[in-house]
Each structure stands twice: as structure tokens, then as C-alpha cells.
Write a protein that holds these residues in place. Sequence first.
Motif, PDB file in Angstrom:
ATOM      1  N   UNK A  89       0.743  -1.250  -0.061  1.00 16.15           N
ATOM      2  CA  UNK A  89      -0.253   0.110   0.097  1.00 16.15           C
ATOM      3  C   UNK A  89       0.785   1.249  -0.008  1.00 16.15           C
ATOM      4  N   UNK A  90       2.109   1.198   0.473  1.00 12.51           N
ATOM      5  CA  UNK A  90       3.038   2.560   0.477  1.00 12.51           C
ATOM      6  C   UNK A  90       3.091   2.841  -0.828  1.00 12.51           C
ATOM      7  N   UNK A  96      -1.024  10.103  -6.727  1.00 10.52           N
ATOM      8  CA  UNK A  96      -2.133  10.583  -5.989  1.00 10.52           C
ATOM      9  C   UNK A  96      -3.326   9.587  -6.484  1.00 10.52           C
ATOM     10  N   UNK A  97      -3.273   8.840  -7.782  1.00  7.83           N
ATOM     11  CA  UNK A  97      -4.114   8.274  -8.298  1.00  7.83           C
ATOM     12  C   UNK A  97      -4.397   6.771  -7.524  1.00  7.83           C
ATOM     13  N   UNK A 102      -4.684   2.135  -2.128  1.00  8.85           N
ATOM     14  CA  UNK A 102      -3.980   2.028  -0.841  1.00  8.85           C
ATOM     15  C   UNK A 102      -4.717   1.672   0.177  1.00  8.85           C
ATOM     16  N   UNK A 103      -5.943   2.633   0.087  1.00  7.13           N
ATOM     17  CA  UNK A 103      -7.023   2.613   1.376  1.00  7.13           C
ATOM     18  C   UNK A 103      -7.654   0.959   1.332  1.00  7.13           C
TER      19      UNK A 103
END
Length: 124
Positions: A89-90, A96-97, A102-103
Amino acid sequence: MRTLLNVIWLVFAGIWLAIGYAVAGIICCILIITIPFGIASFRIAAYALWPFGRTVVRDPEAGVFSLIGNIIWCVVAGVWLAIGHVLTSIPLFISIIGIPMGIANIKMIPVSLLPLGARIEDND
């Protein structure tokens, strides 16, 4: 928007996560005693393919065997899967996209840690 995020997720992360969970599920189903873990791995693989618009719900009626199985899973595989989700996820958070992806990756940590006694439901 949900469909667009799911398609982007599928291309960049979802297919690889789903393949990994499916392979783990096959291995767990070959070993007879670990079939419940294999079923949970297949359930997580389906969730990893299309996570947006779905959520994990804990079953309050899950018994003591689910608790014992989750403890075994957490020690053997869950911690490593959670670390893998955090590490993957990092790079998603850096772009930005990739922030929603990642969430979604972080959102999979609880079910990867404790898969037994959890259901994956649509938000609708």
C-alpha cells in the motif's frame, strides 16, 4: 466511480493478490486438516479481485473453533499477509491516483489477519 476503481485495482493489484490467495487456498485444501483456511483464502481472493463497494462483516455467532483457527492463522500466515498489504500500500499512497487503492489494500488487513468468522458483503 466504484467500477472504475475496481477495474484499475484489478489491473494493478487485484489480480496478483487474488492469485496469491487462490494458490494458498489450493494448498490448504490439499492438506485435509486446513480446508477451512482454504475456503477462507478463496473468499479473500474473491474480495481481492473486486474490493470497492464491499465490506467485511464479523459474524457474532462464530464459535470457539473460529477463534482457535484465527489464532493459528494469525501466527502462521496472517501477520505476514498483513505486512505484505502494508508494504504494497505504501507505493499506492505515494501516487495520487493510487490513494483509494492504498486504502482498499489497508482495508484488507483485518480479514487477512482473522479470516474465519468473517463475511464479505456488498455495501448496497
